[in-house]
Design a protein around this motif. Structure first.
Motif, mmCIF file in Angstrom:
data_model
loop_
_atom_site.group_PDB
_atom_site.id
_atom_site.type_symbol
_atom_site.label_atom_id
_atom_site.label_comp_id
_atom_site.label_asym_id
_atom_site.label_seq_id
_atom_site.Cartn_x
_atom_site.Cartn_y
_atom_site.Cartn_z
ATOM 1 N N ARG A 36 -68.842 -33.916 -50.104
ATOM 2 C CA ARG A 36 -70.202 -33.405 -49.963
ATOM 3 C C ARG A 36 -70.119 -31.941 -49.554
ATOM 4 O O ARG A 36 -69.126 -31.496 -48.966
ATOM 5 N N VAL A 37 -71.178 -31.195 -49.866
ATOM 6 C CA VAL A 37 -71.215 -29.781 -49.481
ATOM 7 C C VAL A 37 -71.958 -29.640 -48.154
ATOM 8 O O VAL A 37 -72.898 -30.388 -47.871
ATOM 9 N N GLU A 38 -71.508 -28.712 -47.354
ATOM 10 C CA GLU A 38 -72.161 -28.425 -46.078
ATOM 11 C C GLU A 38 -72.554 -26.956 -46.060
ATOM 12 O O GLU A 38 -71.754 -26.081 -46.419
ATOM 13 N N PHE A 39 -73.812 -26.698 -45.649
ATOM 14 C CA PHE A 39 -74.363 -25.346 -45.673
ATOM 15 C C PHE A 39 -74.726 -24.894 -44.255
ATOM 16 O O PHE A 39 -74.857 -25.711 -43.336
ATOM 17 N N ALA A 40 -74.893 -23.601 -44.109
ATOM 18 C CA ALA A 40 -75.357 -23.017 -42.841
ATOM 19 C C ALA A 40 -76.366 -21.924 -43.164
ATOM 20 O O ALA A 40 -76.263 -21.250 -44.204
ATOM 21 N N ASP A 41 -77.347 -21.782 -42.277
ATOM 22 C CA ASP A 41 -78.344 -20.732 -42.504
ATOM 23 C C ASP A 41 -77.751 -19.362 -42.186
ATOM 24 O O ASP A 41 -76.755 -19.246 -41.463
ATOM 25 N N VAL A 42 -78.353 -18.323 -42.753
ATOM 26 C CA VAL A 42 -77.866 -16.953 -42.591
ATOM 27 C C VAL A 42 -78.958 -16.122 -41.929
ATOM 28 O O VAL A 42 -80.108 -16.101 -42.394
ATOM 29 N N TYR A 43 -78.581 -15.447 -40.847
ATOM 30 C CA TYR A 43 -79.511 -14.550 -40.152
ATOM 31 C C TYR A 43 -78.844 -13.196 -39.979
ATOM 32 O O TYR A 43 -77.683 -13.113 -39.562
ATOM 33 N N ASN A 44 -79.566 -12.154 -40.321
ATOM 34 C CA ASN A 44 -79.102 -10.793 -40.058
ATOM 35 C C ASN A 44 -79.790 -10.310 -38.790
ATOM 36 O O ASN A 44 -80.991 -10.026 -38.787
ATOM 37 N N SER A 45 -79.050 -10.274 -37.726
ATOM 38 C CA SER A 45 -79.653 -9.902 -36.446
ATOM 39 C C SER A 45 -78.784 -8.874 -35.742
ATOM 40 O O SER A 45 -77.633 -8.645 -36.107
ATOM 41 N N SER A 46 -79.362 -8.254 -34.740
ATOM 42 C CA SER A 46 -78.657 -7.260 -33.932
ATOM 43 C C SER A 46 -79.147 -7.385 -32.504
ATOM 44 O O SER A 46 -80.125 -8.094 -32.229
ATOM 45 N N PRO A 47 -78.496 -6.689 -31.582
ATOM 46 C CA PRO A 47 -78.956 -6.760 -30.179
ATOM 47 C C PRO A 47 -80.383 -6.257 -29.990
ATOM 48 O O PRO A 47 -80.996 -6.509 -28.957
ATOM 49 N N TYR A 48 -80.910 -5.550 -31.015
ATOM 50 C CA TYR A 48 -82.241 -4.954 -30.865
ATOM 51 C C TYR A 48 -83.333 -5.781 -31.519
ATOM 52 O O TYR A 48 -84.476 -5.374 -31.587
ATOM 53 N N THR A 49 -82.948 -6.954 -32.058
ATOM 54 C CA THR A 49 -83.960 -7.823 -32.662
ATOM 55 C C THR A 49 -84.204 -9.016 -31.758
ATOM 56 O O THR A 49 -83.374 -9.367 -30.917
ATOM 57 N N THR A 50 -85.360 -9.624 -31.942
ATOM 58 C CA THR A 50 -85.702 -10.819 -31.167
ATOM 59 C C THR A 50 -85.832 -11.996 -32.106
ATOM 60 O O THR A 50 -86.189 -11.850 -33.280
ATOM 61 N N SER A 51 -85.532 -13.173 -31.591
ATOM 62 C CA SER A 51 -85.575 -14.373 -32.423
ATOM 63 C C SER A 51 -86.986 -14.692 -32.882
ATOM 64 O O SER A 51 -87.186 -15.357 -33.891
ATOM 65 N N ARG A 52 -87.990 -14.177 -32.140
ATOM 66 C CA ARG A 52 -89.364 -14.499 -32.514
ATOM 67 C C ARG A 52 -89.797 -13.793 -33.783
ATOM 68 O O ARG A 52 -90.733 -14.209 -34.449
ATOM 69 N N THR A 53 -89.086 -12.738 -34.137
ATOM 70 C CA THR A 53 -89.490 -11.977 -35.330
ATOM 71 C C THR A 53 -88.410 -11.941 -36.404
ATOM 72 O O THR A 53 -88.598 -11.306 -37.445
ATOM 73 N N THR A 54 -87.272 -12.616 -36.176
ATOM 74 C CA THR A 54 -86.175 -12.571 -37.144
ATOM 75 C C THR A 54 -86.409 -13.592 -38.254
ATOM 76 O O THR A 54 -86.684 -14.762 -37.989
ATOM 77 N N ILE A 55 -86.318 -13.114 -39.479
ATOM 78 C CA ILE A 55 -86.489 -13.982 -40.643
ATOM 79 C C ILE A 55 -85.120 -14.243 -41.250
ATOM 80 O O ILE A 55 -84.313 -13.325 -41.414
ATOM 81 N N GLN A 60 -75.693 -20.352 -46.879
ATOM 82 C CA GLN A 60 -74.345 -20.108 -47.380
ATOM 83 C C GLN A 60 -73.528 -21.398 -47.323
ATOM 84 O O GLN A 60 -73.774 -22.269 -46.488
ATOM 85 N N LEU A 61 -72.578 -21.512 -48.251
ATOM 86 C CA LEU A 61 -71.701 -22.679 -48.296
ATOM 87 C C LEU A 61 -70.646 -22.553 -47.205
ATOM 88 O O LEU A 61 -69.920 -21.563 -47.144
ATOM 89 N N VAL A 62 -70.578 -23.564 -46.337
ATOM 90 C CA VAL A 62 -69.599 -23.555 -45.252
ATOM 91 C C VAL A 62 -68.305 -24.229 -45.691
ATOM 92 O O VAL A 62 -67.212 -23.695 -45.531
ATOM 93 N N ARG A 63 -68.413 -25.411 -46.282
ATOM 94 C CA ARG A 63 -67.228 -26.116 -46.753
ATOM 95 C C ARG A 63 -67.630 -27.279 -47.648
ATOM 96 O O ARG A 63 -68.795 -27.706 -47.655
ATOM 97 N N VAL A 64 -66.652 -27.767 -48.393
ATOM 98 C CA VAL A 64 -66.807 -29.014 -49.143
ATOM 99 C C VAL A 64 -65.992 -30.062 -48.390
ATOM 100 O O VAL A 64 -64.759 -29.996 -48.350
ATOM 101 N N ALA A 65 -66.678 -30.985 -47.745
ATOM 102 C CA ALA A 65 -66.026 -31.968 -46.871
ATOM 103 C C ALA A 65 -65.705 -33.242 -47.642
ATOM 104 O O ALA A 65 -66.522 -33.743 -48.424
ATOM 105 N N GLN A 66 -64.491 -33.759 -47.429
ATOM 106 C CA GLN A 66 -64.070 -35.007 -48.062
ATOM 107 C C GLN A 66 -64.542 -36.202 -47.247
ATOM 108 O O GLN A 66 -64.573 -36.163 -46.018
ATOM 109 N N ASN A 67 -64.890 -37.264 -47.953
ATOM 110 C CA ASN A 67 -65.265 -38.517 -47.314
ATOM 111 C C ASN A 67 -64.054 -39.450 -47.361
ATOM 112 O O ASN A 67 -63.638 -39.883 -48.433
#
Length: 423
Positions: A36-55, A60-67
């Motif tokens: 199965r494929v496992e994904f992770a969200d991508v955020y472009n952030s910096s010390p000057y951004t806040t989570s309340r306004t970050t889109i 992105q593909l993290v790995r293809v995991a074997q069962n």
């Protein structure tokens, strides 16, 4: 950025569809491990951004995991088909180890094995199954990884013995009129195995050499005397040919029968040949009787190697072989391997894996021991893929792809609208 997020969604959905398609394609592959494929969200952030306004910027593909879950066990009836119920992998070796090049070592759950011409147990790729030498009771002599070696089952076993004694029971016809191929009694020419007119009858006889291999051997009988006014005795002279060479009898092998068809008991056994081919041929019990020439019995004390007649593998991986009519013999024990992190194994194809730094080194043990599954002979483990589940996942992945494509189309429409604004 919305277009980049949509593009990442398309790529992720495509990866998901490809993985599911691969699972479906291998639903009938023995020992296949679904993934199965496992994904992770991508955020472009910096010390000057806040989570309340970050889109977020997509996925992105993290790995293809074997069962590595258990697949269904299917009975085949072939003794060399092996399935593991529980944890563990078969260890197989490609090629032979040398001082400068160790053999490639792979691990698999696919247990479709067969025996090659050398007696090794191999899979369809020619990789050799590894195991341990065993004691007479089937216990491994040294159950360590370094002691593992290819399991070999010789086609023959035992000790060969050459023939030194032959026993034959023969029935010679009382009346040879019309049934005698030699031209006269005695024949007009000296005995010649290639000239039927020089002998009355012939028969194959069992003879083995020092390696237990059956030889081309034949005994010929020349009728030298028959009853007349002066004698009631019927006489035959025996000649033995082995591999085209006559084996001289000392003294001459003369069979005498009285008027009742009884053979002279004082002369029933004769010695033919010398050295490695010396043998005693005992024809006690031979007689004159009505009917044609027949061989009632023929046996020898030579012994060939016993051939492999049956094979079984128990739940602990011990391989038992039977040669001829002998008792079964323990020939080896199948080794299983496990890993502290199976997900770290590298996929090789052919339902095989290789150890990596992430998987850790192989931990070996016997089937049915602690931490290892039970071995089933005459069965195979099918792919651990649920076809219905994969089809449902495929529909979901297809909709994800369509949704990402729609998001990309919407972003393009918005960009077109901006480009069409006129001052």
């Amino acid at each position: 950025m919305s277009m980049n997020a949509a593009l990442s969604g398309l790529a992720a959905a495509q990866a998901d569809i490809s993985t599911i398609s691969n699972n479906i394609a291998n639903v009938s592959t023995i020992g296949f491990r679904g993934s199965r494929v496992e994904f992770a969200d991508v955020y472009n952030s910096s010390p000057y951004t806040t989570s309340r306004t970050t889109i977020g910027s997509g996925t992105q593909l993290v790995r293809v995991a074997q069962n590595f879950g258990q697949g269904n066990i299917v009975t085949t009836g072939n003794r060399l088909d092996l399935a593991i119920e529980g944890q563990g992998f078969f260890a197989v070796q490609s090629g032979a180890s040398t001082a400068n090049a160790p053999a490639d070592l792979h691990f698999t759950r696919a247990g479709a094995f067969e025996m090659n011409a050398k007696g090794n147990i191999v899979n369809a790729s020619g990789e050799t199954l590894l195991g341990w030498p065993v004691a007479a009771n089937g216990a491994a002599l040294n159950g360590t990884f370094g002691a593992a070696q290819p399991i070999n089952l010789p086609q023959t076993m035992g000790t060969a013995e050459r023939t030194t004694e032959v026993q034959m029971g023969l029935h010679f016809p009382v009346d040879t009129a019309g049934d005698l191929q030699q031209d006269a009694v005695p024949p007009t020419a000296a005995f010649d195995p290639n000239a039927p007119a020089t002998y009355a009858f012939s028969s194959p006889m069992p003879v083995r050499d020092a390696n237990g291999v059956a030889q081309s051997a034949k005994v010929y009988f020349v009728k030298t005397a028959e009853p007349d006014a002066t004698s009631t005795t019927t006489t035959y002279e025996a000649h033995v040919i082995v591999n085209g060479v006559e084996q001289t009898a000392a003294p001459a092998a003369t069979l005498n029968f009285d008027e009742n068809g009884v053979m002279d008991p004082a002369a029933t056994a004769f010695t033919f040949g010398a050295g490695a081919l010396a043998m005693s041929v005992d024809m006690a019990g031979s007689q004159l009787s009505a009917g044609r020439f027949t061989v009632a019995s023929a046996s020898d004390n030579g012994k060939g190697l016993s051939s492999l007649s049956s094979l079984s593998i128990d739940q602990t991986g011990t391989i038992w072989a039977t040669y001829g009519a002998e008792d079964r013999v323990a020939m080896g024990k199948v080794m299983l391997a496990s890993f502290s992190n199976p997900s770290g194994l590298r996929v090789l194809g052919n339902s095989s894996f290789a150890a990596t730094a992430d998987s850790g080194s192989a931990i070996v043990g016997e089937p049915s021991s602690q931490g290892f599954g039970m071995l089933r002979s005459g069965a195979l483990e099918s792919a651990n893929v649920d076809l219905t589940e994969q089809l449902v996942d495929l529909i979901a992945a297809q909709r994800n792809y369509q949704a990402s494509a729609k998001a990309l189309e919407t972003s393009k429409t918005m960009m077109d609208s901006i480009m069409n604004i006129r001052g």
